[in-house]
Design an enzyme around this catalytic site. Sequence first.
Site, mmCIF file in Angstrom:
data_model
loop_
_atom_site.group_PDB
_atom_site.id
_atom_site.type_symbol
_atom_site.label_atom_id
_atom_site.label_comp_id
_atom_site.label_asym_id
_atom_site.label_seq_id
_atom_site.Cartn_x
_atom_site.Cartn_y
_atom_site.Cartn_z
ATOM 1 N N SER A 1 0.855 -1.184 0.000
ATOM 2 C CA SER A 1 0.000 0.000 0.000
ATOM 3 C C SER A 1 0.890 1.232 0.000
ATOM 4 O O SER A 1 2.117 1.129 0.055
ATOM 5 C CB SER A 1 -0.900 -0.002 1.225
ATOM 6 O OG SER A 1 -0.102 0.250 2.368
ATOM 7 N N LYS A 2 0.224 2.375 -0.021
ATOM 8 C CA LYS A 2 0.965 3.634 -0.131
ATOM 9 C C LYS A 2 2.001 3.818 0.972
ATOM 10 O O LYS A 2 3.008 4.483 0.759
ATOM 11 C CB LYS A 2 -0.008 4.811 -0.114
ATOM 12 C CG LYS A 2 -0.629 5.012 -1.489
ATOM 13 C CD LYS A 2 -1.400 6.298 -1.561
ATOM 14 C CE LYS A 2 -1.998 6.452 -2.953
ATOM 15 N NZ LYS A 2 -3.142 7.340 -2.991
#
Length: 474
Positions: A245-246
């Site tokens: 994820s980010k």
Amino acid sequence: MTVVTRFAPSPTGYLHIGSARTALYNWLFAKHHAQYGSGGRFLLRIEDTDRQRSTQQAVDAIIDGLRWLGLDWDGEALSQFSRIARHAEVAHQLLAAGNAYKCYCTPEELQEMRDAARRAGRPVRYDGRWRGRDPAEAPKGVDPVIRLKATTEGETVIDDLVFGHITVGNDQLDDMVLLRADGTPTYMLAVVVDDHDSEITHIIRGADHQRNSFRQLQIYRAQGWQAPLFAHLPLIHGADGAKLSKRHGAVGVETYREEGFLPEALCNYLLRLGWSHGNDEIISRDQAIEWFGLDAVGRSAARFDRDKLASVNGHYIRQTADAALVDLVLPRLKASLKGGFAVDASTRLMKGMAELKERAQTLVELADNAAFYAHTRPLPMDGAAAKTLDTAARSRLRALRDRLAGVDGWSAAGLEKATRAYAEGTAVKLGQVAQPLRAALTGGTASPGIFDVMEILGRDESLGRLDDVLAAAK
Ligand code: GLU
């Protein structure tokens, strides 16, 4: 049988690298069957039913990302939103055939149902209260949703092309909503109708869709449609083992492009992230098309490793033609050097590229290492270069400058010979002359072979750069 695959992204504003891998696998599977089997097509469907998020910009980000990766699709990209009338039609067919029913539950009732399930520690599911109920009992002023009359007995089975035989008890799946009260279709219905109408034969997508696949199979069954085959791909994790994820850094393909990764390298890396062909690491696109199959997709989550990607990228940079690299690097240099961009930059880079490309893992690094060729005079000096150019070094450079000016032909070999002769004549080590030369000519302390650099810069530019340094010392 012609294989038909599809990539069905929801526009999020960028193309996630996990989605890019899904697109790549679908593309390769179709191409493999087109070239080595009895036909293959790869379709693109934009799942743009969420009108808030599906801006043109968000759609373009996906299309641009796919184009950049070289993953072309057959025919026009299909907009899922453009097909909502068809989705609603199928919901009404299911209703007419008795495979779906109208549910008049109010939001409050549904909330109560959820709360009760939670209190009892049961999974939250719709309890089917309108399944057999007479529509004449419908409350006034409530627009109904249409729900699937799902099979409650037995189990739903998927012979997953990656995970093998997987099952879920049908009592685990509730009567899902097909058409909302405002007449719009749910994701679950839209996907099935579109996949059916596009004659998709293989659905290859992330393992996070496995549960959806079981539910979607129930719609196929209710409609009496032949279901496609499913292949779920294990997720991609970050270095810490959590879903990528980010917070692990960049997840958008666009960022990797900006950071100087080549599309061939990113595809090669993503291909190997979850699929293998022996121990082969570097796999050309043609080989990938020839070798790709779902049987060699692994079942465990893959870990994204940026260093590995950078090393694969370095390989592809070395394989890329010098002229192509110059074209890739020049716009970056123009943007970073602005007014300091030399008119001769392209010619110099072309001559220097063979050596420069041996040492860069990204185009950003390549552009940084090449910047001294592209810069106009006077050249900026980094701290270490400035330190190298102390008084003693400058006086050596001053003496050397006139010897270099006398070199016939200005070739690397001639310049090296003159420099060595000077070093020997004054009893200093070659490095004591070559390092100040490098600092003066490149503004740094690491560069390609300094005599090659001088040949490429040419006589006027090289002597000019030396003069700039010597003049600054006065
Ligand atoms: N639109 C879904 C997504 O972006 C994928 C749907 C599918 O592959 O069936 O996650």
